[in-house]
Design a protein around this motif. Structure first.
Motif, PDB file in Angstrom:
ATOM      1  N   UNK A 170      49.609  42.567  46.788  1.00  0.00           N
ATOM      2  CA  UNK A 170      49.333  41.533  47.799  1.00  0.00           C
ATOM      3  C   UNK A 170      48.085  40.737  47.429  1.00  0.00           C
ATOM      4  N   UNK A 171      47.053  41.419  46.957  1.00  0.00           N
ATOM      5  CA  UNK A 171      45.826  40.733  46.542  1.00  0.00           C
ATOM      6  C   UNK A 171      46.107  39.815  45.365  1.00  0.00           C
ATOM      7  N   UNK A 172      46.892  40.302  44.403  1.00  0.00           N
ATOM      8  CA  UNK A 172      47.252  39.473  43.252  1.00  0.00           C
ATOM      9  C   UNK A 172      48.039  38.250  43.696  1.00  0.00           C
ATOM     10  N   UNK A 173      48.961  38.436  44.635  1.00  0.00           N
ATOM     11  CA  UNK A 173      49.779  37.321  45.106  1.00  0.00           C
ATOM     12  C   UNK A 173      48.924  36.274  45.811  1.00  0.00           C
ATOM     13  N   UNK A 174      47.911  36.707  46.551  1.00  0.00           N
ATOM     14  CA  UNK A 174      46.987  35.762  47.191  1.00  0.00           C
ATOM     15  C   UNK A 174      46.260  34.938  46.128  1.00  0.00           C
ATOM     16  N   UNK A 175      45.767  35.633  45.102  1.00  0.00           N
ATOM     17  CA  UNK A 175      45.078  34.925  44.024  1.00  0.00           C
ATOM     18  C   UNK A 175      45.988  33.943  43.307  1.00  0.00           C
ATOM     19  N   UNK A 179      45.624  29.889  42.942  1.00  0.00           N
ATOM     20  CA  UNK A 179      45.608  29.322  41.605  1.00  0.00           C
ATOM     21  C   UNK A 179      46.690  28.255  41.442  1.00  0.00           C
ATOM     22  N   UNK A 180      47.886  28.555  41.915  1.00  0.00           N
ATOM     23  CA  UNK A 180      48.981  27.590  41.791  1.00  0.00           C
ATOM     24  C   UNK A 180      48.742  26.374  42.689  1.00  0.00           C
ATOM     25  N   UNK A 181      48.193  26.608  43.859  1.00  0.00           N
ATOM     26  CA  UNK A 181      47.914  25.488  44.756  1.00  0.00           C
ATOM     27  C   UNK A 181      46.915  24.507  44.169  1.00  0.00           C
ATOM     28  N   UNK A 182      45.970  24.996  43.380  1.00  0.00           N
ATOM     29  CA  UNK A 182      44.948  24.131  42.793  1.00  0.00           C
ATOM     30  C   UNK A 182      45.378  23.541  41.450  1.00  0.00           C
ATOM     31  N   UNK A 205      32.641  27.996  42.743  1.00  0.00           N
ATOM     32  CA  UNK A 205      32.667  29.081  43.727  1.00  0.00           C
ATOM     33  C   UNK A 205      34.055  29.653  43.931  1.00  0.00           C
ATOM     34  N   UNK A 206      35.060  28.776  44.003  1.00  0.00           N
ATOM     35  CA  UNK A 206      36.429  29.239  44.185  1.00  0.00           C
ATOM     36  C   UNK A 206      36.920  29.991  42.953  1.00  0.00           C
ATOM     37  N   UNK A 207      36.496  29.537  41.783  1.00  0.00           N
ATOM     38  CA  UNK A 207      36.873  30.246  40.556  1.00  0.00           C
ATOM     39  C   UNK A 207      36.298  31.659  40.553  1.00  0.00           C
ATOM     40  N   UNK A 208      35.076  31.808  41.051  1.00  0.00           N
ATOM     41  CA  UNK A 208      34.478  33.145  41.134  1.00  0.00           C
ATOM     42  C   UNK A 208      35.249  34.029  42.105  1.00  0.00           C
ATOM     43  N   UNK A 209      35.688  33.462  43.223  1.00  0.00           N
ATOM     44  CA  UNK A 209      36.497  34.218  44.186  1.00  0.00           C
ATOM     45  C   UNK A 209      37.799  34.672  43.538  1.00  0.00           C
ATOM     46  N   UNK A 210      38.448  33.778  42.790  1.00  0.00           N
ATOM     47  CA  UNK A 210      39.686  34.140  42.100  1.00  0.00           C
ATOM     48  C   UNK A 210      39.442  35.265  41.094  1.00  0.00           C
ATOM     49  N   UNK A 212      37.198  37.580  41.261  1.00  0.00           N
ATOM     50  CA  UNK A 212      37.024  38.826  42.002  1.00  0.00           C
ATOM     51  C   UNK A 212      38.367  39.373  42.490  1.00  0.00           C
ATOM     52  N   UNK A 213      39.257  38.483  42.941  1.00  0.00           N
ATOM     53  CA  UNK A 213      40.585  38.931  43.374  1.00  0.00           C
ATOM     54  C   UNK A 213      41.340  39.583  42.224  1.00  0.00           C
ATOM     55  N   UNK A 214      41.247  39.003  41.043  1.00  0.00           N
ATOM     56  CA  UNK A 214      41.935  39.566  39.883  1.00  0.00           C
ATOM     57  C   UNK A 214      41.309  40.896  39.475  1.00  0.00           C
ATOM     58  N   UNK A 215      39.994  41.001  39.556  1.00  0.00           N
ATOM     59  CA  UNK A 215      39.337  42.269  39.226  1.00  0.00           C
ATOM     60  C   UNK A 215      39.789  43.370  40.179  1.00  0.00           C
ATOM     61  N   UNK A 216      39.862  43.054  41.462  1.00  0.00           N
ATOM     62  CA  UNK A 216      40.278  44.058  42.441  1.00  0.00           C
ATOM     63  C   UNK A 216      41.731  44.453  42.221  1.00  0.00           C
ATOM     64  N   UNK A 217      42.614  43.474  42.068  1.00  0.00           N
ATOM     65  CA  UNK A 217      44.038  43.767  41.910  1.00  0.00           C
ATOM     66  C   UNK A 217      44.313  44.565  40.639  1.00  0.00           C
TER      67      UNK A 217
END
Length: 499
Positions: A170-175, A179-182, A205-210, A212-217
Motif C-alpha cells: 500500500x505504501x509503495x502504491x501511494x508512492x 510519482x505517476x501523477x507528477x 521536498x516532494x522528492x524527499x517524501x517519495x 522515504x516512501x520507497x525506503x519504508x516499502x
C-alpha cells in the motif's frame, strides 16, 4: 524481442501450468526439478549474453519505452536471476524427501514455480508498476506456501507475513501514484532522466517524501530495522523447503529494489537518503545479531541472522561507491547460497532428531560426521571465517567503509561478525558436539533418502568453498555490476533502444 529476457519468467510459468494437469506427485517432483534446472540454464545464458554484449532490454508487445512493458537485464539483474535458478534447483531436489505428502497434494509444486516466476520478474522488470505487480505475485504465492499444513503456528506466521507485506504494498502504491501523477510515467529509466533534468519536474521536498516512501516499502520487504519484526515471527513456521526459499531469496528482492531505486532514481540528495540508509544498515546489523544470540531454536537463530546480514548489504548501498556496491552485490550472492544451505541443514537435523530446539539435540558429530562438516562450511562462512565466501564478502565491505572513513559502520560490521560466530558455535556445541539427550534417537534413513538430503547441501557447501577460493572472477563480475549501478548510462541507453 530478446527471448533470453523472457525465458526466466516463461519457464516457471509454463512449468506451473503443466503441473496443474498432472496429478501424480512423482511426476510433479520431476517436473519441478526439470523446470528449476531449465530456469538455471536460461539464467546462465542471459548472464553470459549480458557479460558479452552489455545491458540488454526488450519491450513486450512492441510498445516503445516508456509506454510498453520493459524487461531489462544488466550485470546485477542477470547475476540475481542466475542465483535464483541455482537456489530453485537445490530446493527442488531437497523437497523430494523434505516435503510431506499433504503439502504436495495442496499444490506446493505449482505455487513454488509461480513464486519463482514472480522473483525473476521482479529482478528483470524496468518499470515500477510492474515491480509492484511482481511483488503481489510473490506475496500471493508465499502466503499459500507459508500456510501449507494449516497448523496454528503456520496460520499465525502467514497472517503476520501477509499483513505487513500488504502495508508495504500500500505504501509503495501511494508512492507510485504520486510519482505517476507528477511525471506521467513509471518506467524506471524515464523517471531517472526526468528527475535528473535541470528543469525540475518534482519539488525537492516532494522528492524527499517519495524517497522515504520507497525506503519504508522496500525496507519492509528487505527486513531492515525497524521494519523487520515480522520476519523472525514468520520464517520459522513453514516447511523447511519453504523456509529455505524464503530465507535465501524473498528479502533479497527487497534489497535489490532498494539498490536499484537508490542508484538509478533517488540520487539527487544522497547526503540525506544514503546517510539514513547508513544508520538503518548499522541498526539492522546490531538488532539482528543480538536477536540471534538470544534464541535457542535453529530456525529462529537463522531468521534473526537474515536480518543482521541484510544490514551488510544495505551498508554497501549506503556507502555509495562503485567498490561498495560491488561488495554489496558479492555479499548478496554469498548470502543467498549460505543462508539457503543453513536452512536446508536445519531441515535435515529436524528429520534426524525430530526437533530444532537446541536443548533437544546432540551427538550429531558422532552419528553424522558428514553432516557436521557440511554445517561448519556455511556456518563459518556466515561469520566471515577465511577462506570461505563470507570472509571476502565482509572484507570487501570493510575496505569500502575504510575508503570513505565510515569508522563506526566498520567497527559494528566487525563486531557483528564475531557475534555471528558465537551464534553458529552455539548451534555446533548444542546440536553436534554435546552428547545425545537420552530421550532422543537418531532416525535411520535409506541410502536414497540420504542422497536427496545431502546432495543439495553438499553442492551448496562446495560452492561456498569455491566462491571463497576462486573469489576473483565473481568479484570481477560484481565490480562490473557496481560500476554499472553508479554510472547507469548504458542502462538508460538500452531502455531507450528497447524493441
Amino acid at each position: 524481442m530478446n527471448v533470453l529476457l523472457v525465458l526466466p519468467i516463461v519457464i516457471p510459468l509454463l512449468t506451473a501450468a503443466s503441473m496443474l494437469l498432472i496429478r501424480t506427485r512423482r511426476l510433479q517432483r520431476r517436473l519441478s526439478i526439470a523446470g528449476a534446472g531449465a530456469l538455471f540454464l536460461a539464467a546462465l545464458a542471459l548472464l553470459s549474453h549480458v557479460l558479452t554484449h552489455g545491458t540488454v532490454a526488450t519491450s513486450i508487445g512492441s510498445w516503445p519505452a516508456p509506454f510498453g512493458i520493459i524487461l531489462v537485464a544488466d550485470t546485477f539483474a542477470g547475476l540475481m536471476v542466475v542465483i535464483t535458478g541455482l537456489k530453485a534447483l537445490a530446493v527442488s531436489i531437497y523437497a523430494v524427501v523434505a516435503l510431506d505428502e499433504d503439502a504436495e497434494r495442496a499444490g506446493y509444486h505449482p505455487v513454488y514455480q509461480t513464486l519463482l516466476m514472480g522473483i525473476s520478474g521482479a529482478f528483470l522488470t524496468g518499470d515500477f508498476f510492474n515491480l509492484f505487480v511482481w511483488f503481489e505475485v510473490m506475496l500471493l504465492s508465499s502466503f499459500v506456501l507459508i500456510s501449507l499444513g494449516n497448523t496454528r503456528q503456520q496460520v499465525s506466521g502467514a497472517v503476520k507475513y501477509v499483513t505487513i507485506n500488504l502495508v508495504s504494498s500500500a505504501i509503495l502504491l501511494i508512492g507510485l501514484g504520486i510519482l505517476y501523477g507528477k511525471l506521467g510515467t513509471l518506467n524506471m529509466a524515464d523517471v531517472a532522466v526526468r528527475l535528473a533534468a535541470e528543469q525540475r519536474a518534482i519539488p525537492r521536498g516532494l522528492e524527499s517524501v517519495l524517497a522515504m516512501l520507497f525506503i519504508v516499502s522496500f525496507g519492509i520487504k528487505a527486513g531492515v530495522f525497524p521494519l523487520n519484526f515480522w520476519l523472525p515471527a514468520s520464517y520459522h513456521t513453514p516447511s523447511f523447503p519453504v523456509s529455505a526459499i524464503f530465507a535465501g531469496l524473498l528479502t533479497k528482492v527487497g534489497v535489490y529494489a532498494l539498490i536499484r531505486s537508490f542508484t538509478l532514481v533517488f540520487v539527487q540528495d544522497i547526503e540525506t537518503t544514503h546517510s539514513l540508509l547508513l544508520a538503518i544498515a548499522v541498526a539492522t546489523m546490531v538488532t539482528g545479531v543480538l536477536g540471534a544470540a538470544s534464541k535457542m531454536e535453529i530456525r529462529r537463530i537463522l531468521s534473526f541472522h537474515i536480518i543482521s546480514q541484510i544490514g551488510y548489504m544495505v551498508l554497501g548501498l549506503a556507502l555509495f561507491t562503485p567498490f561498495a556496491l560491488a561488495a554489496a552485490v558479492f555479499y548478496v550472492v554469498h548470502h543467498i547460497i549460505v543462508k539457503t544451505n543453513l536452512f536446508l541443514i536445519a531441515g535435515f537435523i529436524h528429520r534426524l532428531q525430530g526437533s530444532n530446539e537446541l536443548h533437544q539435540l546432540g551427538g550429531l558429530y558422532r552419528s553424522k560426521p558428514l553432516l557436521a562438516a557440511l554445517f561448519l562450511i556455511p556456518a563459518l562462512s556466515l561469520a566471515g571465517v577465511p577462506p570461505l565466501s563470507g570472509f571476502f564478502a565482509k572484507l570487501a565491505l570493510i575496505q569500502a567503509g575504510l575508503q570513505v572513513e565510515a569508522w563506526l559502520a566498520v567497527a559494528v560490521a566487525l563486531a557483528v561478525g564475531l557475534l555471528t560466530l558465537f551464534s553458529m558455535l552455539k548451534i555446533w556445541n548444542e546440536a553436534f558436539w554435546k552428547d545425545t539427550p537420552e530421550a532422543v534417537t537418531v532416525a535411520s534413513l535409506t541410502r536414497t533418502e540420504s542422497m536427496y538430503w545431502l546432495l543439495p547441501i553438499g553442492c551448496l557447501a562446495l560452492l561456498t568453498i569455491a566462491v571463497g577460493i576462486f573469489s576473483g572472477p565473481l568479484f570481477e563480475i560484481a565490480l562490473r555490476a557496481g560500476q554499472e549501478l553508479m554510472q547507469p548510462d548504458t542502462y538508460l541507453q538500452a531502455v531507450r533502444e528497447a524493441r
